[in-house]
Scaffold this motif. Sequence first.
Motif, PDB file in Angstrom:
ATOM      1  N   GLU A   1       0.814  -1.223   0.000  1.00 53.69           N
ATOM      2  CA  GLU A   1       0.000   0.000   0.000  1.00 53.69           C
ATOM      3  C   GLU A   1       0.844   1.268   0.000  1.00 53.69           C
ATOM      4  O   GLU A   1       0.373   2.344  -0.385  1.00 53.69           O
ATOM      5  N   TYR A   2       2.118   1.170   0.417  1.00 55.18           N
ATOM      6  CA  TYR A   2       2.990   2.339   0.458  1.00 55.18           C
ATOM      7  C   TYR A   2       3.824   2.513  -0.810  1.00 55.18           C
ATOM      8  O   TYR A   2       4.432   3.555  -1.013  1.00 55.18           O
TER       9      TYR A   2
ATOM     10  N   GLY B   1       7.715   9.866  -4.054  1.00 53.25           N
ATOM     11  CA  GLY B   1       8.536  10.654  -3.141  1.00 53.25           C
ATOM     12  C   GLY B   1       7.758  11.267  -2.002  1.00 53.25           C
ATOM     13  O   GLY B   1       8.237  12.184  -1.339  1.00 53.25           O
ATOM     14  N   VAL B   2       6.555  10.759  -1.732  1.00 50.99           N
ATOM     15  CA  VAL B   2       5.718  11.307  -0.666  1.00 50.99           C
ATOM     16  C   VAL B   2       6.222  10.877   0.708  1.00 50.99           C
ATOM     17  O   VAL B   2       6.158  11.630   1.666  1.00 50.99           O
ATOM     18  N   LEU B   3       6.732   9.654   0.816  1.00 49.95           N
ATOM     19  CA  LEU B   3       7.247   9.192   2.100  1.00 49.95           C
ATOM     20  C   LEU B   3       8.490   8.342   1.895  1.00 49.95           C
ATOM     21  O   LEU B   3       8.776   7.882   0.802  1.00 49.95           O
ATOM     22  N   ASN B   4       9.236   8.180   2.981  1.00 49.96           N
ATOM     23  CA  ASN B   4      10.460   7.390   2.932  1.00 49.96           C
ATOM     24  C   ASN B   4      10.135   5.921   3.124  1.00 49.96           C
ATOM     25  O   ASN B   4       9.142   5.562   3.732  1.00 49.96           O
TER      26      ASN B   4
END
Length: 131
Positions: free
Chosen positions: A25-26, A33-36
């Motif tokens: 889901e990530y 580039g929204v989250l690490n």
Amino acid sequence: ITVRRFELKTNGLQEARMAFNCGEEYQKMVERGVLNRGSDCDMHEGMFDLTATSNRVPLAWSLPHFYLVTTPDATQHPRSNVAGFVVPSGPRYRSMVVVEPESGRIVQTMLKEQISIRLYPVDNNYFFTRH
């Protein structure tokens, strides 16, 4: 002298992993580039990605001979396509630290580790061609 012995076992490897936001889901958010994403998400359990610490050279850490490395599919294990490779077992392949409990002084250490370069199968790569 009373001493305590500490060994790096399977649970220690699992707890040390940098595997966060690894779920499917990530993935799209990571690509945008929204989250690490944890550095070990794409590594087999028991291996650690050292790319970020080695000037982007694709290095991977593990115990010797890929001891305690597990994969969901046995054909994907790093030892699966290597002939004559030692199959490790037992404490001979573990890291260990012996500590004197009163002072905390390290009496003995046995650090066993392996650094490998990740190679990717490409047609023109010498390592993946028959000769």
